[in-house]
Design an enzyme around this catalytic site. Structure first.
Site, PDB file in Angstrom:
ATOM      1  N   ASP A   1     -40.826 -29.132 -24.417  1.00 48.74           N
ATOM      2  CA  ASP A   1     -40.098 -29.140 -23.148  1.00 48.74           C
ATOM      3  C   ASP A   1     -41.051 -29.613 -22.062  1.00 48.74           C
ATOM      4  O   ASP A   1     -41.954 -28.887 -21.658  1.00 48.74           O
ATOM      5  CB  ASP A   1     -39.570 -27.739 -22.835  1.00 48.74           C
ATOM      6  CG  ASP A   1     -38.759 -27.690 -21.543  1.00 48.74           C
ATOM      7  OD1 ASP A   1     -38.654 -28.741 -20.860  1.00 48.74           O
ATOM      8  OD2 ASP A   1     -38.252 -26.615 -21.207  1.00 48.74           O
TER       9      ASP A   1
ATOM     10  N   GLY B   1     -33.911 -40.285 -24.555  1.00 46.39           N
ATOM     11  CA  GLY B   1     -33.455 -41.060 -23.412  1.00 46.39           C
ATOM     12  C   GLY B   1     -33.228 -42.516 -23.789  1.00 46.39           C
ATOM     13  O   GLY B   1     -33.429 -42.919 -24.946  1.00 46.39           O
ATOM     14  N   GLN B   2     -32.818 -43.313 -22.818  1.00 46.21           N
ATOM     15  CA  GLN B   2     -32.518 -44.719 -23.092  1.00 46.21           C
ATOM     16  C   GLN B   2     -33.697 -45.453 -23.723  1.00 46.21           C
ATOM     17  O   GLN B   2     -33.554 -46.122 -24.750  1.00 46.21           O
ATOM     18  CB  GLN B   2     -32.130 -45.435 -21.792  1.00 46.21           C
ATOM     19  CG  GLN B   2     -30.813 -45.020 -21.181  1.00 46.21           C
ATOM     20  CD  GLN B   2     -30.442 -45.961 -20.043  1.00 46.21           C
ATOM     21  OE1 GLN B   2     -29.998 -47.087 -20.267  1.00 46.21           O
ATOM     22  NE2 GLN B   2     -30.634 -45.504 -18.817  1.00 46.21           N
TER      23      GLN B   2
ATOM     24  N   TYR C   1     -36.760 -38.057  -5.695  1.00 50.41           N
ATOM     25  CA  TYR C   1     -37.003 -38.679  -6.989  1.00 50.41           C
ATOM     26  C   TYR C   1     -38.197 -39.631  -6.923  1.00 50.41           C
ATOM     27  O   TYR C   1     -39.132 -39.546  -7.730  1.00 50.41           O
ATOM     28  CB  TYR C   1     -35.761 -39.428  -7.467  1.00 50.41           C
ATOM     29  CG  TYR C   1     -36.012 -40.313  -8.665  1.00 50.41           C
ATOM     30  CD1 TYR C   1     -36.299 -39.761  -9.905  1.00 50.41           C
ATOM     31  CD2 TYR C   1     -35.971 -41.703  -8.552  1.00 50.41           C
ATOM     32  CE1 TYR C   1     -36.546 -40.573 -11.009  1.00 50.41           C
ATOM     33  CE2 TYR C   1     -36.208 -42.520  -9.648  1.00 50.41           C
ATOM     34  CZ  TYR C   1     -36.501 -41.952 -10.866  1.00 50.41           C
ATOM     35  OH  TYR C   1     -36.748 -42.756 -11.947  1.00 50.41           O
TER      36      TYR C   1
ATOM     37  N   TRP D   1     -33.661 -50.484 -12.770  1.00 54.14           N
ATOM     38  CA  TRP D   1     -32.285 -50.848 -13.148  1.00 54.14           C
ATOM     39  C   TRP D   1     -32.117 -50.886 -14.670  1.00 54.14           C
ATOM     40  O   TRP D   1     -31.691 -51.888 -15.251  1.00 54.14           O
ATOM     41  CB  TRP D   1     -31.920 -52.192 -12.521  1.00 54.14           C
ATOM     42  CG  TRP D   1     -31.780 -52.177 -11.030  1.00 54.14           C
ATOM     43  CD1 TRP D   1     -32.460 -51.384 -10.144  1.00 54.14           C
ATOM     44  CD2 TRP D   1     -30.918 -52.984 -10.224  1.00 54.14           C
ATOM     45  NE1 TRP D   1     -32.088 -51.651  -8.854  1.00 54.14           N
ATOM     46  CE2 TRP D   1     -31.132 -52.638  -8.864  1.00 54.14           C
ATOM     47  CE3 TRP D   1     -29.994 -53.985 -10.514  1.00 54.14           C
ATOM     48  CZ2 TRP D   1     -30.447 -53.238  -7.811  1.00 54.14           C
ATOM     49  CZ3 TRP D   1     -29.322 -54.592  -9.465  1.00 54.14           C
ATOM     50  CH2 TRP D   1     -29.545 -54.216  -8.123  1.00 54.14           C
TER      51      TRP D   1
ATOM     52  N   ALA E   1     -38.442 -37.906 -18.172  1.00 51.94           N
ATOM     53  CA  ALA E   1     -38.357 -37.923 -16.711  1.00 51.94           C
ATOM     54  C   ALA E   1     -37.120 -37.183 -16.236  1.00 51.94           C
ATOM     55  O   ALA E   1     -36.125 -37.068 -16.959  1.00 51.94           O
ATOM     56  CB  ALA E   1     -38.319 -39.360 -16.194  1.00 51.94           C
ATOM     57  N   TYR E   2     -37.201 -36.697 -15.035  1.00 49.80           N
ATOM     58  CA  TYR E   2     -36.030 -36.195 -14.309  1.00 49.80           C
ATOM     59  C   TYR E   2     -35.478 -37.411 -13.566  1.00 49.80           C
ATOM     60  O   TYR E   2     -36.137 -37.949 -12.671  1.00 49.80           O
ATOM     61  CB  TYR E   2     -36.450 -35.095 -13.337  1.00 49.80           C
ATOM     62  CG  TYR E   2     -35.299 -34.496 -12.541  1.00 49.80           C
ATOM     63  CD1 TYR E   2     -34.833 -33.224 -12.819  1.00 49.80           C
ATOM     64  CD2 TYR E   2     -34.699 -35.203 -11.495  1.00 49.80           C
ATOM     65  CE1 TYR E   2     -33.786 -32.656 -12.085  1.00 49.80           C
ATOM     66  CE2 TYR E   2     -33.652 -34.661 -10.771  1.00 49.80           C
ATOM     67  CZ  TYR E   2     -33.204 -33.386 -11.069  1.00 49.80           C
ATOM     68  OH  TYR E   2     -32.174 -32.847 -10.347  1.00 49.80           O
ATOM     69  N   THR E   3     -34.280 -37.856 -13.923  1.00 46.25           N
ATOM     70  CA  THR E   3     -33.766 -39.121 -13.387  1.00 46.25           C
ATOM     71  C   THR E   3     -32.494 -38.978 -12.551  1.00 46.25           C
ATOM     72  O   THR E   3     -31.914 -39.987 -12.153  1.00 46.25           O
ATOM     73  CB  THR E   3     -33.479 -40.109 -14.536  1.00 46.25           C
ATOM     74  OG1 THR E   3     -32.549 -39.513 -15.446  1.00 46.25           O
ATOM     75  CG2 THR E   3     -34.766 -40.446 -15.273  1.00 46.25           C
TER      76      THR E   3
ATOM     77  N   ASP F   1     -39.226 -48.300  -9.657  1.00 43.79           N
ATOM     78  CA  ASP F   1     -39.211 -49.052  -8.401  1.00 43.79           C
ATOM     79  C   ASP F   1     -38.997 -48.144  -7.191  1.00 43.79           C
ATOM     80  O   ASP F   1     -39.261 -48.543  -6.060  1.00 43.79           O
ATOM     81  CB  ASP F   1     -38.096 -50.096  -8.435  1.00 43.79           C
ATOM     82  CG  ASP F   1     -36.726 -49.475  -8.658  1.00 43.79           C
ATOM     83  OD1 ASP F   1     -36.509 -48.889  -9.737  1.00 43.79           O
ATOM     84  OD2 ASP F   1     -35.872 -49.542  -7.756  1.00 43.79           O
TER      85      ASP F   1
END
Length: 296
Positions: free
Chosen positions: A38, A12-13, A123, A148, A62-64, A100
Site C-alpha cells: 500500500d 493503473g493504466q 494534485y 493526457w 499515484a493519487y490521480t 504536466d
C-alpha cells in the site's frame, strides 16, 4: 542471475501496459497488489521491501483524482509526495512517473524540463513534492513527466468519450486547453527503456525528462479524433461542440497549456515519440474494433 524490477501501481493504466511489455528473459518484474504494498502506508512500503532485492523500481502509483485532491490534501501528499521519497531512500535505481500539472500552463510553446514550475492545485503540488523527494534522495533516479494519458484500461478521457457517446448525440468539450495526448502503452515502453538502462548502465542519464506522444490537440480536437476513428470502426460517435474552460468549471484549475518538449529524452535515451493519433487509433481499435485506414 535473475534481475528484478519492482513496479508500483501495477493496476493503473501505465502499470497494466508495463505488464504487456516484452522484458528480458532474465528479468523478473514484480507487480504487487495494494494488499501486498500500500503506497499510502510507510509501514507497508517498509514491510514489502524488507528482505527483497530489486535492481530497479518503476513507480507508477499515484493519487490521480485531480478535483478530489482539493479536499483530500493529506492523502494526495502522502501518496504523491512522501511515498516516492521513501522509495528513493532505499538507494535502488528509481524511475518515477510525474505530470504536466507541475506547470501552471501560462507559458507559450512546449515546456522544457528546466522551465519554472508553479502548480495550480493540490494534485500538481503533491506531484512536485514527489519529484523533489526523489531527486533529493540517494538513488539514481529519473523523473518522467507525462500528460493526457489514454488507454483501453481504467478511467480516462478516451473511454469516457466512448461511454458517453453511446447515449448522447452531442457532447460539449473544452477547446481552450492544449496538450499532447499520450498512450499509456507508449509511456510503458519508455519506462521500460529507462529502467533497463538504469539497471545495465551505471552512467545512465538521470534527472527530469518529459515524454508525450508527438503533436498536440485540444480536448475538443481529441474528442473529434476519437469519434472519427470509432465511427470508422462501427463504434459510438457524437457531434462535439467546442466550449471554453469557463463553461465547464471544476474544483481544481487545469493548465491551459500542457504541451511538453521531448527533445531531451530523444537525445539521451533515443526515444522517438510517435504521433498521438496513432496511439489513439490503437486504443480505439482495442476497445471498438479494427479501424480501417483511409485508402485501404
Amino acid at each position: 542471475m535473475t534481475r528484478a524490477i519492482l513496479v508500483t501501481g501495477g493496476q493503473g493504466q501505465v502499470g497494466l501496459e508495463l505488464a504487456r511489455q516484452h522484458w528480458p528473459a532474465d528479468m523478473s518484474i514484480q507487480y504487487p497488489t495494494r494488499d501486498e504494498l500500500d503506497i499510502a502506508s510507510p509501514d507497508s512500503i517498509a514491510a514489502y521491501l524488507l528482505g527483497r532485492r530489486f535492481d530497479a523500481i518503476v513507480n507508477c502509483a499515484a493519487y490521480t483524482a485531480v478535483d478530489k485532491a482539493e479536499e483530500e490534501r493529506d492523502l494526495a501528499f502522502r501518496v504523491n509526495g512522501e511515498a516516492p521519497g521513501l522509495l528513493a531512500a532505499t538507494g535502488i535505481p528509481l524511475v518515477h512517473v510525474s505530470t504536466d500539472y507541475v506547470f501552471d500552463g501560462s507559458g507559450d510553446g512546449y515546456y522544457r524540463e528546466d522551465d519554472p514550475v508553479a502548480p495550480l492545485g493540490v494534485y500538481g503540488a503533491s506531484k512536485l513534492a514527489g519529484e523533489r523527494a526523489v531527486l533529493g534522495g540517494p538513488a539514481r533516479a529519473v523523473v518522467l513527466r507525462t500528460a493526457w494519458v489514454l488507454s483501453a484500461h481504467r478511467s480516462n478521457f478516451l473511454r469516457t468519450m466512448l461511454r458517453v457517446a453511446a447515449t448522447n448525440p452531442t457532447l460539449r468539450v473544452v477547446d481552450d486547453q492544449r496538450g499532447c495526448p499520450t498512450g499509456a502503452a507508449d509511456i510503458a515502453a519508455t519506462l521500460r527503456t529507462i529502467a533497463l538502462r538504469l539497471v545495465e548502465d551505471p552512467a545512465a542519464p538521470t534527472g527530469v525528462y518529459h515524454f508525450v506522444n508527438a503533436g498536440e490537440a485540444s480536448w475538443c480536437e481529441l474528442a473529434r479524433e476519437i469519434f472519427a476513428l470509432s465511427a470508422a470502426a462501427g463504434g459510438p460517435s457524437a457531434e462535439v461542440e467546442a466550449i471554453t474552460t469557463a463553461d465547464y468549471p471544476t474544483p481544481a484549475k487545469r493548465p491551459a497549456n500542457s504541451r511538453l518538449s521531448t527533445a531531451k529524452i530523444i537525445a539521451d535515451y533515443a526515444v522517438r515519440p510517435r504521433d498521438w493519433r496513432e496511439a489513439v487509433r490503437d486504443i480505439v481499435g482495442e476497445l471498438v474494433g479494427p479501424v480501417p485506414r483511409t485508402g485501404a
